[in-house]
Design a protein around this motif. Sequence first.
Motif, mmCIF file in Angstrom:
data_model
loop_
_atom_site.group_PDB
_atom_site.id
_atom_site.type_symbol
_atom_site.label_atom_id
_atom_site.label_comp_id
_atom_site.label_asym_id
_atom_site.label_seq_id
_atom_site.Cartn_x
_atom_site.Cartn_y
_atom_site.Cartn_z
ATOM 1 N N ILE A 142 -8.377 53.413 -21.506
ATOM 2 C CA ILE A 142 -8.657 54.466 -22.479
ATOM 3 C C ILE A 142 -9.400 55.621 -21.815
ATOM 4 N N GLY A 143 -10.390 55.300 -20.980
ATOM 5 C CA GLY A 143 -11.131 56.362 -20.293
ATOM 6 C C GLY A 143 -10.244 57.168 -19.366
ATOM 7 N N SER A 144 -9.398 56.485 -18.598
ATOM 8 C CA SER A 144 -8.488 57.182 -17.675
ATOM 9 C C SER A 144 -7.464 58.012 -18.436
ATOM 10 N N SER A 145 -6.981 57.477 -19.554
ATOM 11 C CA SER A 145 -6.011 58.217 -20.375
ATOM 12 C C SER A 145 -6.641 59.466 -20.971
ATOM 13 N N LEU A 146 -7.903 59.363 -21.360
ATOM 14 C CA LEU A 146 -8.604 60.532 -21.896
ATOM 15 C C LEU A 146 -8.696 61.631 -20.835
ATOM 16 N N VAL A 147 -9.014 61.241 -19.598
ATOM 17 C CA VAL A 147 -9.048 62.211 -18.505
ATOM 18 C C VAL A 147 -7.678 62.847 -18.312
ATOM 19 N N TYR A 148 -6.628 62.013 -18.342
ATOM 20 C CA TYR A 148 -5.264 62.502 -18.154
ATOM 21 C C TYR A 148 -4.869 63.463 -19.278
ATOM 22 N N GLY A 154 -5.342 71.051 -20.655
ATOM 23 C CA GLY A 154 -5.721 72.229 -19.875
ATOM 24 C C GLY A 154 -4.540 72.888 -19.192
ATOM 25 N N MET A 155 -3.597 72.084 -18.708
ATOM 26 C CA MET A 155 -2.465 72.626 -17.958
ATOM 27 C C MET A 155 -1.390 73.205 -18.864
ATOM 28 N N ILE A 156 -1.382 72.832 -20.136
ATOM 29 C CA ILE A 156 -0.374 73.358 -21.053
ATOM 30 C C ILE A 156 -0.924 74.517 -21.875
ATOM 31 N N VAL A 157 -2.095 74.329 -22.475
ATOM 32 C CA VAL A 157 -2.654 75.351 -23.362
ATOM 33 C C VAL A 157 -3.055 76.603 -22.595
ATOM 34 N N VAL A 158 -3.767 76.428 -21.471
ATOM 35 C CA VAL A 158 -4.231 77.593 -20.699
ATOM 36 C C VAL A 158 -3.067 78.440 -20.190
ATOM 37 N N LEU A 207 2.025 66.689 -13.411
ATOM 38 C CA LEU A 207 1.730 65.608 -14.345
ATOM 39 C C LEU A 207 2.465 64.328 -13.947
ATOM 40 N N THR A 208 3.646 64.464 -13.374
ATOM 41 C CA THR A 208 4.374 63.286 -12.899
ATOM 42 C C THR A 208 3.603 62.590 -11.788
ATOM 43 N N ARG A 209 3.073 63.352 -10.861
ATOM 44 C CA ARG A 209 2.342 62.750 -9.744
ATOM 45 C C ARG A 209 1.049 62.077 -10.204
ATOM 46 N N TRP A 210 0.483 62.551 -11.296
ATOM 47 C CA TRP A 210 -0.741 61.931 -11.830
ATOM 48 C C TRP A 210 -0.447 60.795 -12.809
ATOM 49 N N SER A 211 0.795 60.700 -13.285
ATOM 50 C CA SER A 211 1.113 59.777 -14.376
ATOM 51 C C SER A 211 1.108 58.310 -13.971
ATOM 52 N N PHE A 212 1.069 58.029 -12.679
ATOM 53 C CA PHE A 212 1.059 56.640 -12.231
ATOM 54 C C PHE A 212 -0.333 56.024 -12.315
ATOM 55 N N TYR A 213 -1.270 56.767 -12.909
ATOM 56 C CA TYR A 213 -2.633 56.263 -13.049
ATOM 57 C C TYR A 213 -2.659 54.969 -13.846
ATOM 58 N N ILE A 214 -1.732 54.825 -14.810
ATOM 59 C CA ILE A 214 -1.741 53.640 -15.653
ATOM 60 C C ILE A 214 -1.459 52.380 -14.834
ATOM 61 N N GLY A 215 -0.602 52.510 -13.813
ATOM 62 C CA GLY A 215 -0.351 51.381 -12.931
ATOM 63 C C GLY A 215 -1.526 51.108 -12.011
ATOM 64 N N VAL A 216 -2.161 52.180 -11.535
ATOM 65 C CA VAL A 216 -3.334 52.030 -10.660
ATOM 66 C C VAL A 216 -4.455 51.327 -11.408
#
Length: 317
Positions: A142-148, A154-158, A207-216
């Motif tokens: 949950i914490g990692s997903s919140l960061v993601y 930030g990357m979409i709205v800004v 976002l694709t390169r960061w999306s593997f956080y769930i596996g990590v």
Amino acid sequence: MNSELNRPKRVGEILDQTFRLSKNKFVDFFMIFLILLGPIYLLQALVELMAGASFFRATGTGGDWFEQFITSFEDGTAQAEPFSAAGVGAGIASALLGIASTVLTIIAGAAIFIGVNHIRKSEDFTAGIAIKQAFKRFWPLIGSSLVYFLIVFGMIVVPIMVIGFSGFFIAGFGGAFTEGSFAGSLVIILMMILVLLAAAVGIGYLLTRWSFYIGVVTIDKVAPGIGRSWNLSKGRGWVAFGVFIVLMLITGVITGAFELTLGLALGNSVLYTIIINLVTMVTSIITSVGLAVMFFDLKSRNEAEDLQEMIEDYKQE
């Protein structure tokens, strides 16, 4: 060990393995989503019924069937008065269920990773075992997903705000020189489209390169895992992005076909929502399995490089 999941694969092999696993282990993977999200979808259906939605078929106002189809969705979004007690209650319930659905979807994705990891090791597993192991990583996930999600926001709205202001500026600046010229306006529109496409591709790649956080976080037990995900996908970012695009197109076509055909038959009814939620479970399985297959592909490549470096260091000694 499952040799297919423990060696580097080409794009075609990744997609083939994704659909093969999704088919062969469909019951186990579907049960993961059904156990976690089934109660949420049932509660959502009850909230819609209490708000006055029709269960079997919702029809809107209008002269022909297409107009009735469109108005059924417009009317379905406002079954209860928004400021009435029922409307406020339904809104709060929907918001809470939405949050719970998001959290449990993350857990379900982690459970899929655990299931694929068991398959990789040629170990048996059940939906219950995968879910139990996923919940052991609940707070890191949950914490990692919140960061993601904050990064995504930030990357979409800004960029949207920047591009929007730039569009007004370019339109005003260009208008001073084109004096209402159709060709000049067309050039400005094309430039804006190109900028939006470039921004979408760039954001999607990152976002694709960061999306593997769930596996990590789930498999390697490292949180938040964003940095490791970036390092793990080094040199394979565009390949992973391409696989994601293919999976999104396939699942999008499946979902769109069901939404259109069922929408025409049922309108914005509770039954329509239930069936679409079940379809979403199936497409989520495909996406989650694809992400897991890519994650283990990246791990096999990374571990192979680490082994090669160890061999070279040993030879130098």
